[in-house]
Enzyme design. Structure first.
Site, PDB file in Angstrom:
ATOM      1  N   TYR A   1     -14.252  -0.803   8.013  1.00  0.00           N
ATOM      2  CA  TYR A   1     -12.820  -0.524   8.187  1.00  0.00           C
ATOM      3  C   TYR A   1     -12.379  -0.904   9.611  1.00  0.00           C
ATOM      4  O   TYR A   1     -11.392  -1.617   9.806  1.00  0.00           O
ATOM      5  CB  TYR A   1     -12.596   0.962   7.922  1.00  0.00           C
ATOM      6  CG  TYR A   1     -11.222   1.520   8.212  1.00  0.00           C
ATOM      7  CD1 TYR A   1     -10.105   1.097   7.515  1.00  0.00           C
ATOM      8  CD2 TYR A   1     -11.063   2.534   9.166  1.00  0.00           C
ATOM      9  CE1 TYR A   1      -8.859   1.650   7.762  1.00  0.00           C
ATOM     10  CE2 TYR A   1      -9.821   3.100   9.409  1.00  0.00           C
ATOM     11  CZ  TYR A   1      -8.720   2.647   8.705  1.00  0.00           C
ATOM     12  OH  TYR A   1      -7.491   3.197   8.956  1.00  0.00           O
TER      13      TYR A   1
ATOM     14  N   LYS B   1      -9.868  -3.935  10.852  1.00  0.00           N
ATOM     15  CA  LYS B   1      -8.621  -3.607  11.566  1.00  0.00           C
ATOM     16  C   LYS B   1      -8.558  -4.342  12.906  1.00  0.00           C
ATOM     17  O   LYS B   1      -7.476  -4.778  13.327  1.00  0.00           O
ATOM     18  CB  LYS B   1      -8.489  -2.096  11.762  1.00  0.00           C
ATOM     19  CG  LYS B   1      -8.169  -1.334  10.477  1.00  0.00           C
ATOM     20  CD  LYS B   1      -6.743  -1.617   9.976  1.00  0.00           C
ATOM     21  CE  LYS B   1      -6.372  -0.779   8.773  1.00  0.00           C
ATOM     22  NZ  LYS B   1      -4.977  -0.992   8.329  1.00  0.00           N
TER      23      LYS B   1
ATOM     24  N   ASP C   1       2.165  -1.727  -4.490  1.00  0.00           N
ATOM     25  CA  ASP C   1       0.789  -1.238  -4.421  1.00  0.00           C
ATOM     26  C   ASP C   1       0.042  -1.812  -5.617  1.00  0.00           C
ATOM     27  O   ASP C   1       0.660  -2.262  -6.591  1.00  0.00           O
ATOM     28  CB  ASP C   1       0.755   0.315  -4.473  1.00  0.00           C
ATOM     29  CG  ASP C   1      -0.494   0.871  -3.803  1.00  0.00           C
ATOM     30  OD1 ASP C   1      -1.595   0.525  -4.257  1.00  0.00           O
ATOM     31  OD2 ASP C   1      -0.364   1.631  -2.827  1.00  0.00           O
TER      32      ASP C   1
ATOM     33  N   ASP D   1      -1.412  -6.817  -5.606  1.00  0.00           N
ATOM     34  CA  ASP D   1      -2.800  -6.799  -5.143  1.00  0.00           C
ATOM     35  C   ASP D   1      -2.852  -7.759  -3.958  1.00  0.00           C
ATOM     36  O   ASP D   1      -2.711  -8.975  -4.128  1.00  0.00           O
ATOM     37  CB  ASP D   1      -3.700  -7.276  -6.300  1.00  0.00           C
ATOM     38  CG  ASP D   1      -5.153  -7.405  -5.878  1.00  0.00           C
ATOM     39  OD1 ASP D   1      -5.448  -7.237  -4.677  1.00  0.00           O
ATOM     40  OD2 ASP D   1      -5.992  -7.684  -6.758  1.00  0.00           O
TER      41      ASP D   1
ATOM     42  N   GLY E   1       0.831  -1.214   0.000  1.00  0.00           N
ATOM     43  CA  GLY E   1       0.000   0.000   0.000  1.00  0.00           C
ATOM     44  C   GLY E   1       0.855   1.248   0.000  1.00  0.00           C
ATOM     45  O   GLY E   1       0.467   2.289   0.546  1.00  0.00           O
TER      46      GLY E   1
ATOM     47  N   GLY F   1      -0.202   5.006  -0.854  1.00  0.00           N
ATOM     48  CA  GLY F   1      -1.207   5.727  -0.066  1.00  0.00           C
ATOM     49  C   GLY F   1      -0.622   6.880   0.722  1.00  0.00           C
ATOM     50  O   GLY F   1       0.514   7.312   0.495  1.00  0.00           O
ATOM     51  N   GLN F   2      -1.399   7.372   1.688  1.00  0.00           N
ATOM     52  CA  GLN F   2      -1.060   8.611   2.403  1.00  0.00           C
ATOM     53  C   GLN F   2       0.245   8.485   3.201  1.00  0.00           C
ATOM     54  O   GLN F   2       1.007   9.439   3.332  1.00  0.00           O
ATOM     55  CB  GLN F   2      -2.222   8.963   3.359  1.00  0.00           C
ATOM     56  CG  GLN F   2      -2.211  10.393   3.874  1.00  0.00           C
ATOM     57  CD  GLN F   2      -3.132  10.594   5.074  1.00  0.00           C
ATOM     58  OE1 GLN F   2      -3.740   9.635   5.578  1.00  0.00           O
ATOM     59  NE2 GLN F   2      -3.235  11.822   5.548  1.00  0.00           N
TER      60      GLN F   2
HETATM   61  C1  AKB Z   1      -9.760   7.305   8.500  1.00  0.00           C
HETATM   62  O1  AKB Z   1     -10.257   8.427   8.657  1.00  0.00           O
HETATM   63  O2  AKB Z   1     -10.391   6.324   8.091  1.00  0.00           O
HETATM   64  C2  AKB Z   1      -8.317   7.113   8.870  1.00  0.00           C
HETATM   65  C3  AKB Z   1      -8.189   6.596  10.268  1.00  0.00           C
HETATM   66  C4  AKB Z   1      -8.558   7.451  11.398  1.00  0.00           C
HETATM   67  O3  AKB Z   1      -7.769   5.488  10.451  1.00  0.00           O
HETATM   68  N1  AKB Z   1      -7.591   8.329   8.723  1.00  0.00           N
END
Ligand code: AKB
Length: 322
Positions: A144, A148, A37, A55, A13, A16-17
């Site tokens: 998300y 996690k 990535d 991937d 990844g 990404g940011q």
């Molecule tokens: C998000 O906003 O999804 C992320 C995080 C807080 O993990 N920046």
């Protein structure tokens, strides 16, 4: 804390940011770093950085890449963030959950020594004490967050069962001069970027929204320091890390104080506001401080002072490219 030997490191990844900033730091420490990535090499990547298309939902691709480059450490960043994850929950499950499982399996099969994982404040759900400690019931409301939590648990399992040295930080919202992609905390970097680009920004949250935030260089340093810490110093695998917890209005005020010509207003979006309201307003990071010496360097105003020249450069780049 910094290893004297050169490690071979794969970053997933990496487009990404967090990726390119992390890679710059790791290369600066003398490590051999490979970026990967699902996207092609981003424009900002060093031209001599080895780059691989990967991937993480495809176990055969992971197997082939790990067999080819034989990394000793992996920094696994590949993920869909919270807001994008809510628009495509099935894809978020595939990338975040199956992808992390595939990477852990790759570590087991190829003897990768250490796996660094980027967890998040999104693992927490509503109703927790403030500041929230590391060890609480994890009942997130987003796909998300759920994936996690699962990544944290899978990592602990692979550590116990197969000896993969799994380590993770729970990142606050990260702020940097990089266009953010799909996060719910994105209103914070966008106040700087859009403020400088167009002179105004309408934030998608209430002004009293308060979540933990961090300036990217602190976040990158946290990952690199946790990676380098001797395992016997660590009392757990997953650590809260904290820097500051401003309201959205306080971030806007910090921007508008430095740039009086910028106007920041608020128009809360119900879906994203609900996610923000489900997250804690502050994290207790005392175990990270005690175990591996974690300490942030930037508060909100120090961040604003350091960030504005970087955002000005980004805005110039965007203007030249368009
Ligand atoms: C998000 O906003 O999804 C992320 C995080 C807080 O993990 N920046």
């Amino acid at each position: 804390m910094i290893p004297t030997h050169r490690m071979k490191i794969l970053v997933t990844g990496a487009g990404g940011q967090v990726g390119l900033d992390l890679i710059r730091r790791l290369r600066g420490q003398g490590h051999e770093v490979h970026g990967s990535d699902v996207i092609e090499r981003p424009a900002g990547a060093d031209s001599d950085l080895p780059w691989h298309r990967l991937d993480v939902t495809d176990p055969a691709m992971i197997d082939a890449l790990l067999g080819e480059i034989k990394p000793e450490w992996i920094f696994h960043l590949a993920a869909l963030l919270s807001a994008r994850g809510e628009t495509r929950p099935q894809l978020a499950y595939a990338v975040n959950q199956t992808g992390t499982f595939n990477i852990l399996e790759g570590c087991r099969a190829h003897g990768v020594e250490r796996l660094l994982f980027t967890s998040t404040i999104a693992v927490f759900g509503p109703g927790l004490p403030s500041p929230v400690p590391d060890e609480v019931p994890l009942l997130p409301t987003t796909m998300y967050g759920i994936t996690k939590v699962s990544g944290e648990l899978l990592g602990a399992y692979y550590h116990r069962r197969y000896g993969v040295d799994f380590r993770a930080v729970r990142f606050p919202g990260l702020i940097s001069a990089t266009l953010p992609g799909g996060g719910t905390s994105d209103y914070a970097p966008l106040m700087y970027i859009e403020g400088l680009r167009s002179g105004s920004y309408e934030a998608f949250c209430r002004p009293d929204t308060r979540i933990p935030m961090m300036y990217m260089p602190d976040g990158i340093r946290a990952l690199a320091e946790l990676a380098a810490c001797p395992r016997e110093q660590l009392s757990r695998s997953v650590y809260n890390i904290a820097a500051f917890s401003p309201t959205a209005q306080e971030i806007a005020d910090s921007v508008m104080q430095a740039l009086p010509e910028v106007s920041i207003t608020f128009a809360p979006d119900p879906a994203r506001q609900a996610i923000l309201d489900s997250w804690p307003d502050a994290l207790d990071d005392s175990l990270a401080r005690a175990d591996w010496g974690w300490s942030p360097e930037y508060d909100l105003d120090q961040m604003t002072a350091a960030l504005l020249p970087e955002v000005k450069a980004l805005v110039r780049e965007i203007a030249t490219a368009t």
